[in-house]
Write an enzyme that holds these catalytic residues in place. Structure first.
Site, PDB file in Angstrom:
ATOM      1  N   LYS A  12      19.006  -2.139  31.459  1.00 29.17           N
ATOM      2  CA  LYS A  12      19.529  -1.528  32.488  1.00 29.17           C
ATOM      3  C   LYS A  12      20.708  -0.885  32.199  1.00 29.17           C
ATOM      4  O   LYS A  12      21.388  -1.384  31.316  1.00 29.17           O
ATOM      5  CB  LYS A  12      19.079  -2.236  33.792  1.00 29.17           C
ATOM      6  CG  LYS A  12      17.772  -2.473  33.941  1.00 29.17           C
ATOM      7  CD  LYS A  12      17.642  -3.492  35.241  1.00 29.17           C
ATOM      8  CE  LYS A  12      15.956  -3.628  35.702  1.00 29.17           C
ATOM      9  NZ  LYS A  12      16.093  -4.801  37.037  1.00 29.17           N
ATOM     10  N   TYR A  52       9.894   2.708  40.138  1.00 26.46           N
ATOM     11  CA  TYR A  52       9.880   1.713  40.943  1.00 26.46           C
ATOM     12  C   TYR A  52       9.172   2.100  42.256  1.00 26.46           C
ATOM     13  O   TYR A  52       9.380   1.500  43.493  1.00 26.46           O
ATOM     14  CB  TYR A  52      11.171   1.183  41.308  1.00 26.46           C
ATOM     15  CG  TYR A  52      12.045   0.579  40.353  1.00 26.46           C
ATOM     16  CD1 TYR A  52      11.606  -0.729  40.036  1.00 26.46           C
ATOM     17  CD2 TYR A  52      13.254   0.900  39.543  1.00 26.46           C
ATOM     18  CE1 TYR A  52      11.968  -1.686  39.065  1.00 26.46           C
ATOM     19  CE2 TYR A  52      13.737  -0.058  38.673  1.00 26.46           C
ATOM     20  CZ  TYR A  52      13.162  -1.273  38.512  1.00 26.46           C
ATOM     21  OH  TYR A  52      13.938  -1.928  37.535  1.00 26.46           O
ATOM     22  N   ASN A 115      20.616  -7.554  37.115  1.00 20.28           N
ATOM     23  CA  ASN A 115      20.010  -8.503  36.223  1.00 20.28           C
ATOM     24  C   ASN A 115      19.512  -7.932  34.725  1.00 20.28           C
ATOM     25  O   ASN A 115      18.527  -8.345  34.019  1.00 20.28           O
ATOM     26  CB  ASN A 115      18.625  -9.236  36.931  1.00 20.28           C
ATOM     27  CG  ASN A 115      17.561  -7.953  37.147  1.00 20.28           C
ATOM     28  OD1 ASN A 115      17.845  -6.920  36.916  1.00 20.28           O
ATOM     29  ND2 ASN A 115      16.547  -8.470  37.757  1.00 20.28           N
ATOM     30  N   HIS A 118      14.515  -4.742  32.301  1.00 20.06           N
ATOM     31  CA  HIS A 118      13.150  -4.521  32.998  1.00 20.06           C
ATOM     32  C   HIS A 118      12.114  -4.866  31.963  1.00 20.06           C
ATOM     33  O   HIS A 118      12.397  -4.866  31.046  1.00 20.06           O
ATOM     34  CB  HIS A 118      13.063  -3.435  33.509  1.00 20.06           C
ATOM     35  CG  HIS A 118      11.579  -2.948  33.971  1.00 20.06           C
ATOM     36  ND1 HIS A 118      10.944  -3.275  34.701  1.00 20.06           N
ATOM     37  CD2 HIS A 118      10.609  -2.472  33.278  1.00 20.06           C
ATOM     38  CE1 HIS A 118       9.556  -2.812  34.799  1.00 20.06           C
ATOM     39  NE2 HIS A 118       9.427  -2.490  33.680  1.00 20.06           N
ATOM     40  N   GLU A 129       3.676   2.668  32.801  1.00 19.09           N
ATOM     41  CA  GLU A 129       5.269   2.538  32.441  1.00 19.09           C
ATOM     42  C   GLU A 129       5.527   3.187  31.116  1.00 19.09           C
ATOM     43  O   GLU A 129       6.252   4.195  31.051  1.00 19.09           O
ATOM     44  CB  GLU A 129       5.789   1.542  32.637  1.00 19.09           C
ATOM     45  CG  GLU A 129       6.111   0.863  33.938  1.00 19.09           C
ATOM     46  CD  GLU A 129       6.249  -0.570  34.134  1.00 19.09           C
ATOM     47  OE1 GLU A 129       6.782  -0.994  33.298  1.00 19.09           O
ATOM     48  OE2 GLU A 129       6.277  -1.004  35.336  1.00 19.09           O
TER      49      GLU A 129
HETATM   50  P1  IDP Z   1      11.197  -7.555  38.001  1.00 21.57           P
HETATM   51  O1  IDP Z   1      12.180  -6.889  37.490  1.00 21.57           O
HETATM   52  O2  IDP Z   1      11.502  -9.217  37.610  1.00 21.57           O
HETATM   53  O3  IDP Z   1       9.835  -7.184  37.735  1.00 21.57           O
HETATM   54  P2  IDP Z   1      10.556  -6.827  40.677  1.00 21.57           P
HETATM   55  O4  IDP Z   1      10.379  -7.537  41.679  1.00 21.57           O
HETATM   56  O5  IDP Z   1       9.817  -5.898  40.075  1.00 21.57           O
HETATM   57  O6  IDP Z   1      11.329  -7.667  39.557  1.00 21.57           O
HETATM   58  O7  IDP Z   1      12.030  -5.815  41.121  1.00 21.57           O
HETATM   59  C1  IDP Z   1      12.364  -4.832  40.449  1.00 21.57           C
HETATM   60  C2  IDP Z   1      13.955  -4.916  40.461  1.00 21.57           C
HETATM   61  O8  IDP Z   1      14.525  -4.840  41.633  1.00 21.57           O
HETATM   62  C3  IDP Z   1      14.586  -6.314  39.921  1.00 21.57           C
HETATM   63  O9  IDP Z   1      14.468  -6.437  38.420  1.00 21.57           O
HETATM   64  C4  IDP Z   1      15.820  -6.178  40.635  1.00 21.57           C
HETATM   65  O10 IDP Z   1      16.709  -5.292  39.552  1.00 21.57           O
HETATM   66  C5  IDP Z   1      15.568  -5.264  41.840  1.00 21.57           C
HETATM   67  N1  IDP Z   1      15.451  -6.440  42.897  1.00 21.57           N
HETATM   68  C6  IDP Z   1      14.412  -7.082  43.206  1.00 21.57           C
HETATM   69  N2  IDP Z   1      14.622  -7.632  44.286  1.00 21.57           N
HETATM   70  C7  IDP Z   1      15.946  -7.439  44.654  1.00 21.57           C
HETATM   71  C8  IDP Z   1      16.776  -7.816  45.944  1.00 21.57           C
HETATM   72  O11 IDP Z   1      16.456  -8.748  46.591  1.00 21.57           O
HETATM   73  N3  IDP Z   1      18.040  -7.238  45.904  1.00 21.57           N
HETATM   74  C9  IDP Z   1      18.474  -6.509  45.116  1.00 21.57           C
HETATM   75  N4  IDP Z   1      17.782  -5.827  44.093  1.00 21.57           N
HETATM   76  C10 IDP Z   1      16.613  -6.643  43.858  1.00 21.57           C
HETATM   77 MG    MG Z   2       8.734  -5.668  38.192  1.00 20.21          MG
END
Ligand code: IDP
Ligand code: MG
Length: 153
Positions: A12, A52, A115, A118, A129
């Site tokens: 990212k 997303y 974070n 992805h 994807e």
């Molecule tokens: P993942 O990336 O580990 O698969 P997902 O639940 O698919 O996690 O969420 C996608 C992305 O959305 C996360 O990597 C993060 O960047 C963002 N995200 C998820 N939950 C939150 C939140 O509570 N606050 C802000 N961003 C979030």
């Molecule tokens: Mg995810």
């Protein structure tokens, strides 16, 4: 073939800005996975929202899309036996506060909204994807190392 599972991995914008591209690629390479596609690109809003779309009702969705648009990403396809699940383990838990040390997020991130990487969460979503991010396909080439990585290459 048994070892051709593929996953979509994306560094990212924060991972790119923080100079973590080489370190992240190194972890997948040194594990033994095969790089099938790689592109540094600015993402447009429609692609980010499509990627997303399952999260579109979440309160953080707008911020998430803006985050993905905030700078270039490195889009990749990695291949290998069990790469989807193993890739998720290499990446670590979604919230870096819960990611184990030794994982990418555990080592390099603090906030869930920054974070850095992805990874597809299942073989089926990986296929969707990969088709979304690399519509013209990925590179096919033989890897001479296969017999050194797999008992049954
Ligand atoms: P993942 O990336 O580990 O698969 P997902 O639940 O698919 O996690 O969420 C996608 C992305 O959305 C996360 O990597 C993060 O960047 C963002 N995200 C998820 N939950 C939150 C939140 O509570 N606050 C802000 N961003 C979030
Ligand atoms: Mg995810």
């Amino acid at each position: 073939m048994a070892n051709t599972e593929q996953t979509y991995i994306m560094i990212k914008p924060d991972g790119v800005q923080r100079g973590l591209v080489g370190e992240i690629i190194k972890r997948f390479e040194q594990k033994g996975f095969t790089l099938r596609a790689l592109e540094l690109k600015m993402v447009d809003r429609a692609l980010a929202e499509k990627h997303y779309e399952d999260l579109s009702s979440k309160p953080f969705f707008a911020g998430l899309v803006d985050y993905i648009l905030s700078g270039p990403v490195v889009a990749m396809v990695w291949e290998g036996k069990g790469v989807v699940l193993t890739g998720r383990k290499i990446i670590g838990a979604t919230n870096p506060a819960q990611s184990e040390p030794g994982t990418i997020r555990g080592d390099y991130a603090i906030d869930i909204g920054r974070n850095i990487i992805h990874g597809s969460d299942a073989v089926e979503s990986a296929q969707k994807e990969i088709a979304l991010w690399f519509p013209s396909g990925v590179a096919h080439y033989a890897t001479a190392l296969a017999p050194w990585i797999y008992e049954k290459p």
